[in-house]
Design a protein around this motif. Structure first.
Motif, PDB file in Angstrom:
ATOM      1  N   ARG A  77       0.832  -1.205   0.000  1.00 32.50           N
ATOM      2  CA  ARG A  77       0.000   0.000   0.000  1.00 32.50           C
ATOM      3  C   ARG A  77       0.868   1.257   0.000  1.00 32.50           C
ATOM      4  NH1 ARG A  77      -3.655  -2.703   3.870  1.00 32.50           N
ATOM      5  NH2 ARG A  77      -5.398  -3.483   2.673  1.00 32.50           N
ATOM      6  N   LYS A  80       2.026   1.784  -3.374  1.00 33.05           N
ATOM      7  CA  LYS A  80       0.927   2.279  -4.201  1.00 33.05           C
ATOM      8  C   LYS A  80       0.697   3.766  -3.955  1.00 33.05           C
ATOM      9  CE  LYS A  80      -1.751  -1.950  -4.876  1.00 33.05           C
ATOM     10  NZ  LYS A  80      -3.000  -2.669  -4.553  1.00 33.05           N
ATOM     11  N   GLU A  83       3.344   5.653  -5.795  1.00 31.30           N
ATOM     12  CA  GLU A  83       3.090   5.643  -7.234  1.00 31.30           C
ATOM     13  C   GLU A  83       1.894   6.514  -7.586  1.00 31.30           C
ATOM     14  OE1 GLU A  83       4.912   4.296  -9.713  1.00 31.30           O
ATOM     15  OE2 GLU A  83       6.338   3.938  -8.092  1.00 31.30           O
ATOM     16  N   GLU A  84       0.855   6.422  -6.751  1.00 31.77           N
ATOM     17  CA  GLU A  84      -0.357   7.198  -7.021  1.00 31.77           C
ATOM     18  C   GLU A  84      -0.097   8.690  -6.873  1.00 31.77           C
ATOM     19  OE1 GLU A  84      -4.312   7.364  -8.235  1.00 31.77           O
ATOM     20  OE2 GLU A  84      -2.953   5.657  -8.113  1.00 31.77           O
ATOM     21  N   LYS A  87       1.105  10.741  -9.740  1.00 28.73           N
ATOM     22  CA  LYS A  87       0.136  11.129 -10.764  1.00 28.73           C
ATOM     23  C   LYS A  87      -0.539  12.457 -10.416  1.00 28.73           C
ATOM     24  CE  LYS A  87      -0.979   6.239 -11.398  1.00 28.73           C
ATOM     25  NZ  LYS A  87      -2.048   5.230 -11.255  1.00 28.73           N
ATOM     26  N   ILE A 180      -6.483   8.155  -0.798  1.00 28.84           N
ATOM     27  CA  ILE A 180      -6.026   7.804  -2.144  1.00 28.84           C
ATOM     28  C   ILE A 180      -5.558   6.351  -2.183  1.00 28.84           C
ATOM     29  CG2 ILE A 180      -4.203   8.216  -3.856  1.00 28.84           C
ATOM     30  CD1 ILE A 180      -4.364  11.198  -3.020  1.00 28.84           C
ATOM     31  N   ALA A 181      -4.811   5.945  -1.156  1.00 24.79           N
ATOM     32  CA  ALA A 181      -4.302   4.571  -1.105  1.00 24.79           C
ATOM     33  C   ALA A 181      -5.446   3.565  -1.004  1.00 24.79           C
ATOM     34  CB  ALA A 181      -3.356   4.413   0.084  1.00 24.79           C
ATOM     35  N   GLU A 183      -8.615   4.029  -1.920  1.00 23.26           N
ATOM     36  CA  GLU A 183      -9.360   4.042  -3.183  1.00 23.26           C
ATOM     37  C   GLU A 183      -8.656   3.185  -4.230  1.00 23.26           C
ATOM     38  OE1 GLU A 183      -9.703   8.206  -4.125  1.00 23.26           O
ATOM     39  OE2 GLU A 183     -11.832   8.203  -3.631  1.00 23.26           O
ATOM     40  N   ASP A 184      -7.343   3.248  -4.231  1.00 22.19           N
ATOM     41  CA  ASP A 184      -6.563   2.477  -5.198  1.00 22.19           C
ATOM     42  C   ASP A 184      -6.808   0.981  -5.019  1.00 22.19           C
ATOM     43  OD1 ASP A 184      -4.689   2.544  -7.351  1.00 22.19           O
ATOM     44  OD2 ASP A 184      -3.182   1.737  -5.990  1.00 22.19           O
ATOM     45  N   LYS A 187     -10.430   0.123  -6.161  1.00 18.42           N
ATOM     46  CA  LYS A 187     -10.611   0.179  -7.614  1.00 18.42           C
ATOM     47  C   LYS A 187     -10.096  -1.084  -8.299  1.00 18.42           C
ATOM     48  CE  LYS A 187     -10.900   5.176  -7.970  1.00 18.42           C
ATOM     49  NZ  LYS A 187     -10.205   6.441  -8.290  1.00 18.42           N
ATOM     50  N   GLU A 188      -9.175  -1.779  -7.660  1.00 19.23           N
ATOM     51  CA  GLU A 188      -8.747  -3.069  -8.206  1.00 19.23           C
ATOM     52  C   GLU A 188      -9.931  -4.039  -8.227  1.00 19.23           C
ATOM     53  OE1 GLU A 188      -5.019  -4.915  -7.055  1.00 19.23           O
ATOM     54  OE2 GLU A 188      -4.446  -3.072  -6.029  1.00 19.23           O
TER      55      GLU A 188
END
Length: 262
Positions: A77, A80, A83-84, A87, A180-181, A183-184, A187-188
């Protein structure tokens, strides 16, 4: 008292997470006491140890697996999040271009952050002035042309891009990063659910990857057999699967509202 299964589980945690024996043992102990053995008294635990009860051995073994899974998921996480966040831009440049569309509280929030984002105080002051009064007033105050203002903004955008991660960490609160983490992760699940090639087996694999998180999330609703849903999704009853999907989508909407509300 030495317990072979405890020693084995500790070593496996050490190797999987690349940590010291002391850290591994503490993680395992915490998992056992607060989860797998939480409904047992100290006397009951001691009795099982003395009798070399096979059930205790498996509780220790599965606790070790819990620790490895949870710690690796936490690391995943965190990766992620990093990385997120790459963006996401700081929003300073985009918001400056569309100053008139900003809500007063958003403008104030950005202005308060400018000294942290731009170490040159004159740059921070220039941005603050632009956000407060708009381009025309800024051009008049700083005796700049439209082209000079645009060039200045372009330079600032390049600066933001060079130091994007540091600036994102300044702009986003800890809670926003956590949202954000999460949600990521969610969303998977929605991407899989909406995939034309979806299978229950794929869903089980994804649940296994995020087991601790999904277990906590599903613990907020009533299901006929939550254990079956988590451990054998393909065999779970349809009503539980339906609830599972609703919880996933509902949580995403809840997080989106929290992000908007700030």
């Amino acid at each position: 008292m030495k317990i072979d299964s405890y020693v084995t589980a500790t070593h496996r945690i050490m190797n999987a997470l690349n940590i010291s024996g002391y850290e591994a043992s503490n993680l395992l102990y915490d998992r056992l006491i607060n989860h797998r053995l939480k409904n047992m008294t100290a006397a009951q635990v001691m009795k099982q140890i003395e009798e070399k009860n096979n059930s205790l051995k498996w509780l220790i073994t599965y606790s070790g697996k819990d620790v490895k899974r949870n710690e690796l998921q936490d690391k995943k996480r965190q990766e992620k999040v990093r990385e997120e966040l790459k963006k996401y831009d700081t929003g300073i440049i985009q918001l400056t271009y569309s100053n008139n569309t900003l809500r007063p509280k958003d403008r104030e929030k950005i202005i308060a952050l400018l000294p942290k984002i731009f170490r040159n105080h004159k740059t921070a002051e220039w941005c603050a002035y632009l956000l407060k009064y708009g381009e025309l007033e800024t051009r008049h105050h700083y005796k700049q042309t439209h082209r000079q203002v645009q060039l200045k903004l372009n330079d600032l955008e390049k600066q933001c891009n060079r130091h994007r991660e540091r600036m994102i960490n300044i702009v986003l609160s800890k809670r926003e990063k956590e949202i954000i983490a999460e949600e990521d992760v969610l969303k998977e699940f929605t991407q899989l659910l909406e995939s034309e090639s979806y299978t229950d087996e794929q869903m089980q694999d994804l649940i296994n990857e995020e087991y601790a998180y999904i277990e906590d999330l599903m613990g907020t609703v009533y299901m006929k057999n939550p254990k079956m849903l988590l451990d054998s999704f393909m065999d779970a009853v349809n009503t539980d699967k339906y609830i599972f999907c609703n919880v996933i989508y509902g949580r995403i909407k809840e997080l989106e509202r929290k992000m908007i509300e700030g």
